[in-house]
Design an enzyme around this catalytic site. Structure first.
Site, PDB file in Angstrom:
ATOM      1  N   SER A 234       0.839  -1.197   0.000  1.00  0.00           N
ATOM      2  CA  SER A 234       0.000   0.000   0.000  1.00  0.00           C
ATOM      3  C   SER A 234       0.878   1.253   0.000  1.00  0.00           C
ATOM      4  CB  SER A 234      -0.956  -0.051   1.196  1.00  0.00           C
ATOM      5  OG  SER A 234      -1.956   0.942   1.094  1.00  0.00           O
ATOM      6  N   ASP A 327      -8.663  -5.122  -5.798  1.00  0.00           N
ATOM      7  CA  ASP A 327      -8.272  -4.129  -4.804  1.00  0.00           C
ATOM      8  C   ASP A 327      -9.291  -2.991  -4.801  1.00  0.00           C
ATOM      9  OD1 ASP A 327      -7.001  -2.278  -3.180  1.00  0.00           O
ATOM     10  OD2 ASP A 327      -5.214  -2.095  -4.420  1.00  0.00           O
ATOM     11  N   HIS A 361      -6.759  -6.004  -1.536  1.00  0.00           N
ATOM     12  CA  HIS A 361      -5.646  -5.090  -1.248  1.00  0.00           C
ATOM     13  C   HIS A 361      -4.598  -5.708  -0.326  1.00  0.00           C
ATOM     14  CE1 HIS A 361      -3.803  -1.129  -1.005  1.00  0.00           C
ATOM     15  NE2 HIS A 361      -3.796  -1.203   0.313  1.00  0.00           N
TER      16      HIS A 361
END
Length: 419
Positions: A234, A327, A361
């Site tokens: 991330s 995601d 994600h």
């Protein structure tokens, strides 16, 4: 007599185990339930239904789940499906050295529909899941400005050095670094905001801090010379790409579902990259009060955002993007393709994209529970992370193997070329 066994009963958190039950009534639907209590006192649970065979046996390596939290033959499905009784909580191991997670398994000779059954199980057992292998050493790091924890495998080395970066919830997250060290890497879990005397937010990043971390790791007597690897998830993926773009000591970079443009102001000496501002009109709220953060940052291909793009074509080592196709935080695949195209245009050929359909994600080590949404301390409301249970958790197993192979293949392992 009904028996339930796990083999082995003590294992690393990224290892598969075998679960079997026998002494059951033949050809009967039974329930196997898993649960644990984390370090905050929160309960996580899962359950699946199975039909025993003619001999009264169930073997999760071969017996398909007929319902519950998943269907089909998935030996680790009960671990994948663990979810908290309190909404939007994520299972994270904080103290990796002193204690394992204790996962309790129970078998019921009927279809048990209650989350917290009132009756006693026919049999039960317990699995201890460690995040650190015997002999791995943890060293608290407070060197200059650098804050983190260094995990070293047993022995003299040299070991390939890896800097491990997490995302927007801040603090110091150690469980992935401890597992990397358990697999032979010298792994530095690096904090970069919301920890000790570090800045409270990541709105402005100074790459000299990360350069200092590279020098600290590279000059450790047990770490191999010639460059370090980066692993970022991330926001941590974005930071890893920024480090690779400007710091020549980076030998290999893995970006997991990160952006390819600066999402906050980033500077390195005289170089300044302004952050792309979040676009609130692209935040979508879900019926359960959480929101999708998909496409919250501007399009890096827009000429107005050219100054924000990370010049990964300058990276000295290869770059691998690990992408969850579902995601919900970022348009991760789109971003990765932009980066790869830019690198190709400038003659850099070693940028690779691995995309996993159905994955979200939070791609984490194998057997980590699926977490499609959770509330981070830095965000006021829960955020959707995306993905589908089975596809996501299968992707985690593949990604973990690729991560280790990529780092081993591309980080030199010698005591020469001290930085």
């Amino acid at each position: 007599m009904v028996l339930l066994t796990i083999s082995p009963e003590v294992a690393l958190a990224d290892e598969q185990v075998k679960i079997r039950a026998w002494g059951l009534p033949p050809q009967q639907i039974i329930t196997i339930r898993a649960w644990l209590k984390d370090e905050r006192g929160k309960f996580f649970y899962s359950r699946a239904f199975y039909r025993s065979d003619e001999e009264g046996k169930v073997d999760l390596d071969h017996t398909p789940a007929t319902g519950g939290d998943f269907h089909g033959v998935h030996p680790m499905g009960l671990f994948w499906a663990l979810r908290c009784t309190t909404p939007f909580f994520r299972l994270i191991k904080r103290d990796v050295m002193e204690s394992p997670f204790e996962i309790h398994l129970e078998v019921y000779c009927h279809l048990e529909m209650n989350v917290m059954p009132e009756c006693s199980p026919e049999a039960s057992t317990c699995l201890r899941r460690w995040y650190v292998a015997p002999g791995v050493q943890r060293v608290q790091v407070r060197k200059g400005r650098v804050r983190g924890a260094l995990f070293l495998p047993p022995g003299d080395g040299p070991f390939r050095g890896v800097i491990d970066l997490f995302g927007g919830f801040g603090g110091l997250v150690e469980f992935r670094s401890s597992l990397l060290a358990s697999r032979g890497f010298a792994a530095l879990a690096l904090a970069y905001f919301a920890y000790e005397d570090l800045p409270e937010t990541y709105n402005s990043l100074d790459l000299t801090y990360f350069e200092e971390a590279i020098h600290f790791l590279s000059n450790h007597p047990k770490v191999s010379r010639g460059g370090v690897g980066l692993l970022g998830l991330s926001k941590g993926g974005e930071v890893a790409l920024a480090m690779a773009s400007y710091l020549p000591q980076v030998a290999a970079t893995i970006c997991i579902n990160g952006t390819v443009a600066a999402s906050g102001n980033t500077n390195y000496g005289d170089i300044f990259l302004p952050g792309i501002s979040p676009m609130s009109e692209r935040i979508l709220f879900a019926h359960n009060g959480s929101y999708y953060a998909f496409y919250t940052y501007g399009d890096p291909t827009n000429p107005e955002n050219e100054a924000n793009m990370l010049p990964i074509e300058k990276a000295t080592g290869p770059v691998l993007f690990l992408i969850g196709e579902k995601d919900k935080n970022y348009a991760s695949l789109y971003f990765a393709k932009i980066a790869a195209a830019r690198a190709e245009k400038h003659g850099k050929k070693d940028v690779y994209i691995e995309c996993y359909p159905g994955a979200g994600h939070l791609l984490e080590p194998p057997c980590s529970p699926f977490c499609p949404e959770f509330r981070a301390a830095s965000v006021a409301i829960p955020v959707m992370r995306g993905g589908e249970l089975i596809a996501h958790c299968q992707a985690q197993e593949i990604c973990w193997a690729k991560t280790q192979d990529f780092l081993r293949d591309n980080i030199p392992c010698s005591r020469e070329n001290k930085l």
